[in-house]
Design a protein around this motif. Structure first.
Motif, PDB file in Angstrom:
ATOM      1  N   GLY A 133       0.822  -1.206   0.000  1.00  0.00           N
ATOM      2  CA  GLY A 133       0.000   0.000   0.000  1.00  0.00           C
ATOM      3  C   GLY A 133       0.854   1.253   0.000  1.00  0.00           C
TER       4      GLY A 133
ATOM      5  N   MET B 135       0.335   5.082   0.888  1.00  0.00           N
ATOM      6  CA  MET B 135      -0.607   6.035   1.446  1.00  0.00           C
ATOM      7  C   MET B 135      -0.249   7.443   1.026  1.00  0.00           C
ATOM      8  SD  MET B 135      -1.743   6.828   5.358  1.00  0.00           S
ATOM      9  CE  MET B 135      -2.774   8.276   5.687  1.00  0.00           C
TER      10      MET B 135
ATOM     11  N   LEU C 124      -3.457   4.037  -1.328  1.00  0.00           N
ATOM     12  CA  LEU C 124      -4.355   4.229  -0.190  1.00  0.00           C
ATOM     13  C   LEU C 124      -4.628   5.731  -0.108  1.00  0.00           C
ATOM     14  CD1 LEU C 124      -2.493   1.894   2.336  1.00  0.00           C
ATOM     15  CD2 LEU C 124      -4.457   1.330   0.879  1.00  0.00           C
TER      16      LEU C 124
ATOM     17  N   MET D 197      -4.877   5.498   8.876  1.00  0.00           N
ATOM     18  CA  MET D 197      -3.878   4.435   8.950  1.00  0.00           C
ATOM     19  C   MET D 197      -4.287   3.357   9.941  1.00  0.00           C
ATOM     20  SD  MET D 197      -1.269   2.913   7.975  1.00  0.00           S
ATOM     21  CE  MET D 197      -0.839   4.111   6.717  1.00  0.00           C
TER      22      MET D 197
ATOM     23  N   VAL E 120      -6.606   1.061   8.147  1.00  0.00           N
ATOM     24  CA  VAL E 120      -5.900   0.198   7.198  1.00  0.00           C
ATOM     25  C   VAL E 120      -5.235  -0.962   7.930  1.00  0.00           C
ATOM     26  CG1 VAL E 120      -3.927   0.085   5.623  1.00  0.00           C
ATOM     27  CG2 VAL E 120      -5.538   1.997   5.465  1.00  0.00           C
TER      28      VAL E 120
ATOM     29  N   ALA F  95      -2.571  -4.827   3.690  1.00  0.00           N
ATOM     30  CA  ALA F  95      -1.339  -4.878   2.901  1.00  0.00           C
ATOM     31  C   ALA F  95      -0.211  -5.536   3.673  1.00  0.00           C
ATOM     32  CB  ALA F  95      -0.935  -3.466   2.481  1.00  0.00           C
TER      33      ALA F  95
ATOM     34  N   ILE G 157       3.844  -1.106   3.686  1.00  0.00           N
ATOM     35  CA  ILE G 157       3.274   0.230   3.456  1.00  0.00           C
ATOM     36  C   ILE G 157       4.379   1.217   3.085  1.00  0.00           C
ATOM     37  CG2 ILE G 157       2.095   2.194   4.523  1.00  0.00           C
ATOM     38  CD1 ILE G 157       0.182  -0.049   4.158  1.00  0.00           C
TER      39      ILE G 157
ATOM     40  N   LEU H 128       2.226   1.709  12.732  1.00  0.00           N
ATOM     41  CA  LEU H 128       2.753   0.625  11.902  1.00  0.00           C
ATOM     42  C   LEU H 128       3.821  -0.175  12.639  1.00  0.00           C
ATOM     43  CD1 LEU H 128       2.964   2.526   8.505  1.00  0.00           C
ATOM     44  CD2 LEU H 128       1.457   0.609   9.048  1.00  0.00           C
TER      45      LEU H 128
ATOM     46  N   PHE I 134       7.373  -1.097   6.738  1.00  0.00           N
ATOM     47  CA  PHE I 134       7.038   0.131   6.028  1.00  0.00           C
ATOM     48  C   PHE I 134       8.275   0.965   5.776  1.00  0.00           C
ATOM     49  CE2 PHE I 134       7.013   1.701  10.357  1.00  0.00           C
ATOM     50  CZ  PHE I 134       7.299   3.062  10.295  1.00  0.00           C
TER      51      PHE I 134
END
Length: 338
Positions: A63, A65, A101, A113, A116, A122, A125, A140, A147
């Motif tokens: 993803g 964002m 996203l 977030m 998500v 996902a 990220i 995250l 990420f």
């Protein structure tokens, strides 16, 4: 034909055998595998990816964002399209897909977030529009989702990041303008808490100080990162006390509006006012030619994707040398405006 059960019924064999044949398992004889593959092609069978992802514990999706809305992207956003192309080039090597996203400019990005993450949407990220303080990093990190951030933040948690070299842009632009005799230099940066604005302004202060000059707080102009923001910025620039003779614009879209504002006031970039900015495809239509900085955005997307995958166990071996943190250079293009 809709699913694996119908395919198994047609061939009069078990669902398990069909599944193993489709997935290339060695415990299926060659004749059975041939029959399954021929039937799957004939009837247009497509595997249920949602079920497969659930069994594997992976979605096959990365993803990206980003925030959307006219106030952010203006008339168009070629920056992200170029980056997306580079990212997907890498993901395609591993049969992964990139999904944007899109967080509305009217929605809290932290809440977006969290939603998500809760949906397990996902495997990894890519964050953009990083803020000075950014709770998405902690969200995250706590969730254990790999990420990478396209931009830095004071909320960094040791994740990989790539950022455009805004410090280098500030140093080069200020040095050039001072060498041309400018002492009252202004800068344009985005409104809000976007971290790149802080990075850029801080380095401009330092660069001017090296020359025995200072950045007047009245000459730091904040604007929306779009064309209309650049136009309003030009009007404020013209009305500023002790009017500056040069402007360095951080956002590529504001350049278009800034040129228009100067033109309406009878001021010519490069003559009455020096202007340095960032490149976008639209600046080729500006006159005089803009003096600007241009990053290789598709290559940036490739590098970002490889760095992210290097942190994911399933793909790490493919990218053992991928940098974890990088200031991405911007090529200086000499024009006529400053």
């Amino acid at each position: 034909m809709k699913g694996i059960r119908q395919l198994a019924d047609h061939l009069d064999i078990s669902i398990g055998t069909v599944s193993r044949a489709l997935n290339g398992k060695p415990d299926v004889n060659d004749e059975t595998r041939r029959r399954v593959l021929e039937a799957a092609e004939k009837f247009g069978y497509v595997a249920n990816q949602a079920g497969r992802s659930l069994r594997k514990g992976a979605t096959g999706i990365i993803g990206f964002m980003m925030q959307t809305g006219h106030e952010i992207t203006g008339q168009g956003d070629t920056f992200f399209m170029s980056v997306f192309d580079g990212v997907q080039t890498v993901l395609a090597r591993h049969k992964l897909d990139l999904v944007a996203l899109l967080c509305s400019s009217e929605e809290d990005p932290d809440a977006y977030m969290k939603r998500v993450v809760a949906r397990g949407f996902a495997d990894g990220i890519i964050l953009s529009a990083t803020r000075y303080r950014d709770d998405r990093f902690g969200t995250l990190h706590k969730a254990g989702i790999p990420f990478i951030s396209l931009g830095r933040s004071r909320s960094d948690v040791g994740q990989p990041w790539y950022d455009l070299d805004f410090e280098g842009m500030a140093e080069t632009a200020i040095d050039r303008l001072v060498a041309k005799g400018h002492k009252k230099i202004a800068i344009g940066r985005p409104e809000g808490e976007i971290n790149l604005g802080y990075v850029f302004e801080e380095r401009c202060h330092a660069a001017l100080a090296r020359h025995g000059l200072r950045l007047d707080p009245a000459h730091v102009f904040r604007s929306r990162p779009n064309e209309s923001g650049g136009y309003k910025l030009a009007r404020n620039f013209i009305a500023a006390p002790a009017q500056p003779t040069a402007m360095v614009l951080l956002n590529e879209a504001t350049v278009i509006g800034f040129y228009r504002g100067l033109e309406e006031a009878g001021l010519t970039p490069g003559r009455e006012v020096a202007v340095i900015g960032q490149y976008s495809p639209l600046v080729q239509f500006l006159s005089p030619r803009l003096t600007c900085f241009r990053p290789a955005l598709r290559d940036l997307g490739v590098a970002v994707a490889e760095s992210l995958l290097s942190t994911m166990p399933a793909f790490a071996d493919a990218y053992p040398q991928a940098p974890r943190q990088c200031l991405w250079p911007m090529n200086f293009i000499e024009g006529e405006s400053g």
